[in-house]
Design a protein around this motif. Structure first.
Motif, PDB file in Angstrom:
ATOM      1  N   GLU A  60       0.799  -1.153   0.182  1.00 51.61           N
ATOM      2  CA  GLU A  60       0.047  -0.089   0.004  1.00 51.61           C
ATOM      3  C   GLU A  60       0.881   1.122   0.014  1.00 51.61           C
ATOM      4  O   GLU A  60       0.551   2.208  -0.651  1.00 51.61           O
ATOM      5  CB  GLU A  60      -0.900   0.065   1.276  1.00 51.61           C
ATOM      6  CG  GLU A  60      -1.590   1.319   1.260  1.00 51.61           C
ATOM      7  CD  GLU A  60      -2.524   1.147   2.641  1.00 51.61           C
ATOM      8  OE1 GLU A  60      -3.430   2.272   2.738  1.00 51.61           O
ATOM      9  OE2 GLU A  60      -2.402   0.319   3.295  1.00 51.61           O
ATOM     10  N   SER A  61       2.062   1.451   0.841  1.00 51.18           N
ATOM     11  CA  SER A  61       2.682   2.543   1.079  1.00 51.18           C
ATOM     12  C   SER A  61       3.324   3.172  -0.194  1.00 51.18           C
ATOM     13  O   SER A  61       3.200   4.101  -0.587  1.00 51.18           O
ATOM     14  CB  SER A  61       3.803   2.439   1.942  1.00 51.18           C
ATOM     15  OG  SER A  61       4.666   1.539   1.502  1.00 51.18           O
ATOM     16  N   LYS A  62       3.624   1.942  -1.239  1.00 48.38           N
ATOM     17  CA  LYS A  62       4.234   2.589  -2.556  1.00 48.38           C
ATOM     18  C   LYS A  62       3.344   2.832  -3.420  1.00 48.38           C
ATOM     19  O   LYS A  62       3.500   3.735  -4.146  1.00 48.38           O
ATOM     20  CB  LYS A  62       5.092   1.209  -3.045  1.00 48.38           C
ATOM     21  CG  LYS A  62       6.248   0.852  -2.362  1.00 48.38           C
ATOM     22  CD  LYS A  62       7.014  -0.192  -2.874  1.00 48.38           C
ATOM     23  CE  LYS A  62       8.302  -0.642  -2.137  1.00 48.38           C
ATOM     24  NZ  LYS A  62       9.332   0.520  -2.059  1.00 48.38           N
ATOM     25  N   ILE A  63       1.899   2.406  -3.477  1.00 49.53           N
ATOM     26  CA  ILE A  63       0.804   2.922  -4.419  1.00 49.53           C
ATOM     27  C   ILE A  63       0.460   4.248  -3.885  1.00 49.53           C
ATOM     28  O   ILE A  63       0.181   5.186  -4.768  1.00 49.53           O
ATOM     29  CB  ILE A  63      -0.260   1.711  -4.070  1.00 49.53           C
ATOM     30  CG1 ILE A  63       0.033   0.434  -4.471  1.00 49.53           C
ATOM     31  CG2 ILE A  63      -1.649   2.158  -5.004  1.00 49.53           C
ATOM     32  CD1 ILE A  63       0.563   0.413  -6.007  1.00 49.53           C
ATOM     33  N   THR A  64       0.384   4.410  -2.645  1.00 48.11           N
ATOM     34  CA  THR A  64      -0.200   5.793  -2.246  1.00 48.11           C
ATOM     35  C   THR A  64       0.695   6.739  -2.485  1.00 48.11           C
ATOM     36  O   THR A  64       0.137   7.750  -2.617  1.00 48.11           O
ATOM     37  CB  THR A  64      -0.467   5.697  -0.597  1.00 48.11           C
ATOM     38  OG1 THR A  64       0.782   5.335   0.065  1.00 48.11           O
ATOM     39  CG2 THR A  64      -1.591   4.541  -0.222  1.00 48.11           C
ATOM     40  N   LEU A  65       2.115   6.472  -2.163  1.00 48.75           N
ATOM     41  CA  LEU A  65       3.047   7.409  -2.633  1.00 48.75           C
ATOM     42  C   LEU A  65       2.928   7.933  -4.193  1.00 48.75           C
ATOM     43  O   LEU A  65       3.172   8.915  -4.422  1.00 48.75           O
ATOM     44  CB  LEU A  65       4.427   7.223  -2.227  1.00 48.75           C
ATOM     45  CG  LEU A  65       5.637   8.032  -2.390  1.00 48.75           C
ATOM     46  CD1 LEU A  65       5.174   9.223  -1.596  1.00 48.75           C
ATOM     47  CD2 LEU A  65       6.902   7.253  -2.199  1.00 48.75           C
ATOM     48  N   ALA A  66       2.949   6.742  -5.123  1.00 48.26           N
ATOM     49  CA  ALA A  66       2.963   6.886  -6.436  1.00 48.26           C
ATOM     50  C   ALA A  66       1.884   7.741  -6.803  1.00 48.26           C
ATOM     51  O   ALA A  66       1.749   9.051  -7.707  1.00 48.26           O
ATOM     52  CB  ALA A  66       2.894   5.723  -7.058  1.00 48.26           C
TER      53      ALA A  66
END
Length: 237
Positions: A60-66
């Motif tokens: 999730e953290s990578k998706i939200t940052l993108a």
């Protein structure tokens, strides 16, 4: 002499064409920026040791940052002033207080939330959005949904509904409605219109693939930004 006259005529014609094309086909050049003067804090959920939800190898953290970075870019193009709580894969503490140490992961997560709260408070924005992705044991559930705190700023509901409607109309892959909740600390503490955007379910195979796709992330960001613009244009009088 004739040569100079010819050059002057050509220059005048070119100038006239440029002026005409600008006024006829790019009138936005003369208009104020749609979100000029609006300050928005964008929070990419989780980060660092707190990856949030996950499914397969998607975190999730990578998706939200993108998605948050794409939202930031689009908001800035529309004239908004954007403050990001984090811009790297680390949590907010990694970025803003790297020397801080904590005895437990629980304490670190708590202080990380408090720091995000402080960033919102100290920047005094007009709008606060926090971007997330969901995951549950069942694969069948899908669809983006926007939440607001039932005891938060009175205009949060309008902002949530505006963003939810924009996502529904733009992506056309969800029938979900904006929903009031009371569990999210940051939404409760924000003194400005604030929403949490669950961009979809990582536990749904199709939606997981979409959320991992950069072009879909751009579409999601566009829907969020359009929803914000629509909210800003609401006449509150």
């Amino acid at each position: 002499m004739k040569r100079w006259l010819a050059l002057i005529v050509i220059l005048l014609v070119c100038l006239a064409v440029v002026v005409y094309e600008t006024s006829a086909s790019d009138r936005k050049f003369f208009l104020p920026e749609p979100l000029g003067g609006v300050k928005i804090v964008v929070n990419a959920g989780h980060g660092g040791v707190d990856g949030g939800a996950s499914s397969q190898s998607v975190i999730e953290s990578k998706i939200t940052l993108a998605i948050a970075k794409k939202v930031e870019s689009q908001l800035k193009r529309m004239g908004a002033e954007v403050v990001m709580t984090r811009t790297t894969d680390g949590d907010v503490l990694d970025e803003h207080a790297p020397s801080e140490e904590f005895a437990t992961l629980r304490e670190r997560k708590k202080q990380d939330i408090f720091l995000r709260e402080e960033i919102v408070k100290s920047n005094e924005p007009e709008i606060f959005i926090t971007i997330h992705a969901n995951a549950i044991p069942e694969e069948k559930w899908r669809g983006a949904q926007v939440f607001y705190h039932q005891s938060g700023h009175p205009n949060s509901e309008l902002l949530a509904k505006s963003v939810q409607d924009s996502i529904k109309n733009t992506l056309q892959n969800t029938d979900r409605e904006a929903l009031a909740i009371k569990q999210i600390y940051l939404l409760k503490k924000a003194e400005v219109p604030a929403v949490l955007i669950e961009t979809g379910f990582l536990s749904n195979p199709e939606e997981r693939e979409l959320l991992s796709d950069e072009s879909y992330q751009e579409k999601m960001a566009n829907a969020i930004v359009n929803g914000i613009e629509n909210y800003v244009n609401i006449d509150f009088e």
